[in-house]
Design a protein around this motif. Structure first.
Motif, PDB file in Angstrom:
ATOM      1  N   UNK A 170       0.880  -1.170   0.000  1.00 18.77           N
ATOM      2  CA  UNK A 170       0.000   0.000   0.000  1.00 18.77           C
ATOM      3  C   UNK A 170       0.912   1.213   0.000  1.00 18.77           C
ATOM      4  N   UNK A 171       1.151   1.843  -1.158  1.00 17.53           N
ATOM      5  CA  UNK A 171       2.144   2.924  -1.277  1.00 17.53           C
ATOM      6  C   UNK A 171       1.828   4.096  -0.352  1.00 17.53           C
ATOM      7  N   UNK A 172       2.877   4.830   0.043  1.00 17.12           N
ATOM      8  CA  UNK A 172       2.680   5.999   0.906  1.00 17.12           C
ATOM      9  C   UNK A 172       1.817   7.050   0.230  1.00 17.12           C
ATOM     10  N   UNK A 173       1.903   7.121  -1.117  1.00 12.01           N
ATOM     11  CA  UNK A 173       1.058   8.089  -1.823  1.00 12.01           C
ATOM     12  C   UNK A 173      -0.417   7.777  -1.605  1.00 12.01           C
ATOM     13  N   UNK A 174      -0.742   6.477  -1.639  1.00  8.19           N
ATOM     14  CA  UNK A 174      -2.129   6.085  -1.410  1.00  8.19           C
ATOM     15  C   UNK A 174      -2.537   6.339   0.045  1.00  8.19           C
ATOM     16  N   UNK A 175      -1.587   6.142   0.975  1.00 11.33           N
ATOM     17  CA  UNK A 175      -1.864   6.441   2.382  1.00 11.33           C
ATOM     18  C   UNK A 175      -2.168   7.925   2.548  1.00 11.33           C
ATOM     19  N   UNK A 576      -2.836  17.022  10.314  1.00 13.98           N
ATOM     20  CA  UNK A 576      -2.515  16.964  11.741  1.00 13.98           C
ATOM     21  C   UNK A 576      -1.599  15.797  12.095  1.00 13.98           C
ATOM     22  N   UNK A 577      -1.310  14.914  11.135  1.00 13.87           N
ATOM     23  CA  UNK A 577      -0.470  13.747  11.398  1.00 13.87           C
ATOM     24  C   UNK A 577       0.988  14.042  11.068  1.00 13.87           C
ATOM     25  N   UNK A 578       1.895  13.606  11.964  1.00 15.26           N
ATOM     26  CA  UNK A 578       3.327  13.721  11.701  1.00 15.26           C
ATOM     27  C   UNK A 578       3.758  12.628  10.736  1.00 15.26           C
ATOM     28  N   UNK A 579       5.028  12.709  10.285  1.00 13.05           N
ATOM     29  CA  UNK A 579       5.549  11.680   9.377  1.00 13.05           C
ATOM     30  C   UNK A 579       5.528  10.308  10.045  1.00 13.05           C
ATOM     31  N   UNK A 580       5.827  10.273  11.354  1.00 12.67           N
ATOM     32  CA  UNK A 580       5.823   8.994  12.078  1.00 12.67           C
ATOM     33  C   UNK A 580       4.406   8.428  12.145  1.00 12.67           C
ATOM     34  N   UNK A 581       3.417   9.290  12.410  1.00 14.29           N
ATOM     35  CA  UNK A 581       2.027   8.835  12.482  1.00 14.29           C
ATOM     36  C   UNK A 581       1.548   8.345  11.117  1.00 14.29           C
ATOM     37  N   UNK A 582       1.999   8.994  10.052  1.00 11.53           N
ATOM     38  CA  UNK A 582       1.644   8.533   8.702  1.00 11.53           C
ATOM     39  C   UNK A 582       2.237   7.153   8.451  1.00 11.53           C
ATOM     40  N   UNK A 583       3.472   6.941   8.894  1.00  9.29           N
ATOM     41  CA  UNK A 583       4.120   5.637   8.701  1.00  9.29           C
ATOM     42  C   UNK A 583       3.387   4.561   9.500  1.00  9.29           C
ATOM     43  N   UNK A 584       2.962   4.910  10.724  1.00  6.30           N
ATOM     44  CA  UNK A 584       2.199   3.951  11.542  1.00  6.30           C
ATOM     45  C   UNK A 584       0.863   3.625  10.891  1.00  6.30           C
ATOM     46  N   UNK A 586       0.233   3.704   7.697  1.00  6.97           N
ATOM     47  CA  UNK A 586       0.527   2.837   6.544  1.00  6.97           C
ATOM     48  C   UNK A 586       0.740   1.400   6.995  1.00  6.97           C
ATOM     49  N   UNK A 587       1.427   1.231   8.148  1.00  4.75           N
ATOM     50  CA  UNK A 587       1.685  -0.116   8.656  1.00  4.75           C
ATOM     51  C   UNK A 587       0.382  -0.819   9.031  1.00  4.75           C
ATOM     52  N   UNK A 588      -0.533  -0.080   9.658  1.00  7.00           N
ATOM     53  CA  UNK A 588      -1.831  -0.665  10.045  1.00  7.00           C
ATOM     54  C   UNK A 588      -2.615  -1.082   8.798  1.00  7.00           C
ATOM     55  N   UNK A 589      -2.615  -0.213   7.792  1.00  4.80           N
ATOM     56  CA  UNK A 589      -3.340  -0.519   6.548  1.00  4.80           C
ATOM     57  C   UNK A 589      -2.760  -1.761   5.883  1.00  4.80           C
ATOM     58  N   UNK A 590      -1.416  -1.853   5.842  1.00  3.86           N
ATOM     59  CA  UNK A 590      -0.774  -3.008   5.198  1.00  3.86           C
ATOM     60  C   UNK A 590      -1.059  -4.292   5.965  1.00  3.86           C
ATOM     61  N   UNK A 591      -1.068  -4.192   7.303  1.00  2.00           N
ATOM     62  CA  UNK A 591      -1.393  -5.380   8.107  1.00  2.00           C
ATOM     63  C   UNK A 591      -2.811  -5.864   7.801  1.00  2.00           C
ATOM     64  N   UNK A 592      -3.741  -4.916   7.701  1.00  2.00           N
ATOM     65  CA  UNK A 592      -5.122  -5.291   7.393  1.00  2.00           C
ATOM     66  C   UNK A 592      -5.229  -5.925   6.013  1.00  2.00           C
ATOM     67  N   UNK A 593      -4.511  -5.359   5.055  1.00  2.00           N
ATOM     68  CA  UNK A 593      -4.499  -5.944   3.713  1.00  2.00           C
ATOM     69  C   UNK A 593      -3.866  -7.328   3.737  1.00  2.00           C
ATOM     70  N   UNK A 594      -2.806  -7.460   4.568  1.00  2.00           N
ATOM     71  CA  UNK A 594      -2.147  -8.757   4.678  1.00  2.00           C
ATOM     72  C   UNK A 594      -3.076  -9.817   5.237  1.00  2.00           C
ATOM     73  N   UNK A 595      -3.892  -9.448   6.204  1.00  2.00           N
ATOM     74  CA  UNK A 595      -4.859 -10.397   6.762  1.00  2.00           C
ATOM     75  C   UNK A 595      -5.895 -10.792   5.711  1.00  2.00           C
ATOM     76  N   UNK A 596      -6.286  -9.843   4.884  1.00  2.00           N
ATOM     77  CA  UNK A 596      -7.214 -10.164   3.785  1.00  2.00           C
ATOM     78  C   UNK A 596      -6.569 -11.145   2.813  1.00  2.00           C
TER      79      UNK A 596
END
Length: 624
Positions: A170-175, A576-584, A586-596
């Motif tokens: 899930x690319x960062x651009x899409x996030x 309102x999200x920092x770069x770290x929060x954006x990365x987190x 993205x990680x949550x989204x990828x985990x959810x996609x991975x479970x799918x």
């Protein structure tokens, strides 16, 4: 213990914990992966099987986890629980076989290296200890080969999971685009068209009803129902007598034991004997009240040998006073160092006591806790009577008494529910555990009274009768339901038509007030607003408006139709999200996609491997 706790938190510790909780540890790896068919198996999955004992262990474990999160056990849906556990065991077995097929394995050298790093297997010098390793296996009834086989199996499974879940992209651009959507806002006006306002305009013919019945006959079924007679009992309904002094004292003693309280007070006494004992005691008490020293008066006036030491009799011990223990203890209750009792009549004569030292925990007096202890004593009696009554009713039910006879004998109100439903139950007893018991095959056939079912903080007993199984409805019986469905469908269509007609005339903000209906102005909202339903929130941001204009959006809804009018969508310039929060994120989204993706892979494996469920053993395991 600390080493064991740390070990169980590490990756091999978690694997071993799973192993120790699994029946594989008892059956051995060979029996699990062998090709022989287990006569007690629940499911055959390819060349492996899910055994009955493994299944029951998993069900019990999962049930315990769920019950830790809910207070009312009757809310637990056992059928859903069994279904979820079976699916989980089959999924794991599928992945284990596929991992082996793909050659995902771990060498003995790797497992050896990892185990040698664990402190639980090391001696005081930090070296691997064969003795500690052997003791560890012996305590758990395992062999080295069993441990290695399970480690290898679990690590291989982890490799396969990681290879599936970890490939989610899930690319960062899409996030960023997804986050930006949450920053959108616009002014919105809404009007909702209720289908019920159009119901009187709907005309239905017999042909309409017949046509719907012919097309949907298989879905038009009656609900499985029984007529239910039941009695319900709760501790709150139990009346208890007033608390006795003895019961109050028992609660006080229990309280002192609960705080590990012991009487560490040292006491002294002055004993008076003979015919004039009472007169002498009163005179000495008067002198004590004037401030004379207790020890000096004890030496001068006491008839007990302890007078020579100022009346000191050491730490208070009730057993020394025999039948007078309660009297003396009550007199000393609540006394602090230096306090003196009034003269007390005992079998020894008259005694006056004082506390000379107190090294114990300060214990509240019984009088200061009287209200609290009285409430506890009443509750204890109530729970005791309640438990006895539950046992009595269960015994009567087991002996074949009817619910009417039990209600009369135990003086409990008999209640009834007509047309008690198996599904979509909205009665006074909708709990899954109650429904399951009411429709139990044996109970229905025998028309028996069930054993008590715990509901909330009480218990309920059931006796179903007049069971009606689900069946396809005849046209006459289905007509009311069909009429309701068709009336709502047609009324919704009329509401939607009016909404679209109004939407066509709204192009600018000024057009809103010109309409024949009033709109609710929601002001500026975003995608998180609670003023709209989930469907309406998505609808509100589905179309962009022209500059200085508005867009009118219409959609069918459960209540009829909704007309939303929105001005131009605006997006905040700064997230309102920092770069770290954006990365987190993205990680949550990828985990959810991975479970799918994992679920899709499991669906694929179900086509590759044959999965056969032993329905008979499943029914026995579920108590059906």
């Amino acid at each position: 213990m600390d080493k064991l706790r740390d070990f169980l938190k590490s990756w091999p510790g978690r694997i071993l914990l799973i192993l120790c909780l699994s029946p594989l540890a008892l059956l051995g790896v060979e029996s699990y992966f062998g090709g022989n068919v287990d006569p007690n198996q629940i499911a055959q999955v390819g060349e492996a099987s899910v055994g009955l004992s493994e299944y029951q262990t998993a069900v019990n474990s999962r049930r315990s986890e769920v019950l830790e999160q809910v207070e009312d056990a009757s809310l637990l849906n056992e059928d859903v629980l069994h279904e979820q556990v079976l699916k989980g065991l089959i999924d794991r077995t599928l992945l284990e076989q596929q991992a082996g097929k793909l050659g995902m394995t771990v060498s003995d050298d790797t497992i050896n290296r990892l185990l040698r790093q664990e402190e639980i297997f090391q001696d005081a010098e930090g070296n691997f200890s064969n003795d500690q390793f052997s003791n560890f296996l012996r305590q758990r009834g395992m062999t080295k080969n069993q441990l290695f086989a399970e480690f290898r199996n679990q690590l291989s499974l982890d490799q396969l999971n990681a290879s599936i879940v970890g490939t989610a992209v899930y690319p960062m651009q899409a996030v960023s685009q997804l986050i930006d959507l949450q920053l959108e806002s616009r002014n919105v006006w809404v009007h909702r068209f209720n289908w019920q306002d159009y119901a009187d305009k709907v005309k239905l013919s017999k042909a309409d009803i017949q046509s719907y019945y012919d097309a949907n006959k298989d879905t038009l079924k009656s609900a499985a129902m029984v007529d239910l007679a039941y009695i319900q009992l709760s501790p709150q309904a139990i009346k208890v007598d007033e608390v006795t002094t003895e019961e109050l004292q028992q609660q006080y003693e229990a309280y002192k034991q609960s705080i590990s309280a012991t009487d560490e007070r040292k006491v002294s006494q002055i004993l008076f004997t003979g015919k004039d004992a009472k007169t002498r005691a009163d005179k000495v008490k008067a002198r004590l009240n004037k401030g004379e020293a207790f020890a000096a008066l004890a030496k001068a006036e006491s008839d007990d040998p302890s007078g020579e030491t100022g009346g000191d009799i050491g730490r208070f011990n009730p057993s020394v006073f025999g039948s007078d223990a309660d009297t003396v203890q009550e007199a000393l209750e609540g006394l602090s160092v230096g306090d003196v009792t009034a003269p007390i009549k005992t079998s020894f004569g008259y005694q006056i006591f004082t506390v000379t030292e107190d090294n114990g925990k300060k214990i509240p007096s019984l009088d200061s806790m009287r209200d609290e202890l009285t409430a506890k004593a009443k509750e204890y009696k109530r729970q005791e009577i309640y438990a006895d009554k539950v046992t009595s009713i269960n015994d009567l039910a087991a002996d074949g008494f009817s619910i009417e006879d039990i209600a009369q004998q135990e003086n409990v109100s008999l209640k009834r529910i007509k047309d008690y439903r198996k599904v979509n139950n909205k009665s006074a007893l909708p709990q899954p555990a109650v429904v399951k018991q009411a429709f139990d095959e044996f109970t229905i056939q025998d028309q028996a009274v069930t054993a008590g079912v715990e509901v909330g903080n009480g218990t309920v007993w059931l006796q179903p009768s007049n069971y009606r199984p689900t069946k396809t409805l005849a046209l006459a019986n289905a007509t009311p339901r069909i009429t309701q469905i068709l009336r709502q469908q047609k009324a919704t269509a009329l509401a939607l038509k009016d909404a679209k007609a109004l939407a066509a005339g709204i192009k600018t903000p000024a057009d809103i007030s010109k309409q024949s209906v009033s709109f609710q102005a929601l002001g500026e909202i975003n995608r998180q607003t609670t003023q709209l339903t989930d469907k309406e929130r998505g609808l509100a941001f589905s179309q962009q408006a022209a500059d200085n204009g508005v867009v009118a959006i219409v959609s069918e809804t459960e209540m009829g139709a909704t007309l939303l009018v929105g001005d131009r969508i605006k997006t905040e310039q700064q997230s309102p999200l920092s770069d770290m929060q954006r990365a987190q994120t993205a990680s949550i989204i990828r985990d959810n996609l991975g479970q799918d993706q994992l679920q899709d892979y499991l669906d694929y494996l179900r086509m590759v491997y044959t999965v056969e469920i032993n329905e008979s053993n499943m029914a026995n395991a579920q108590g059906r």
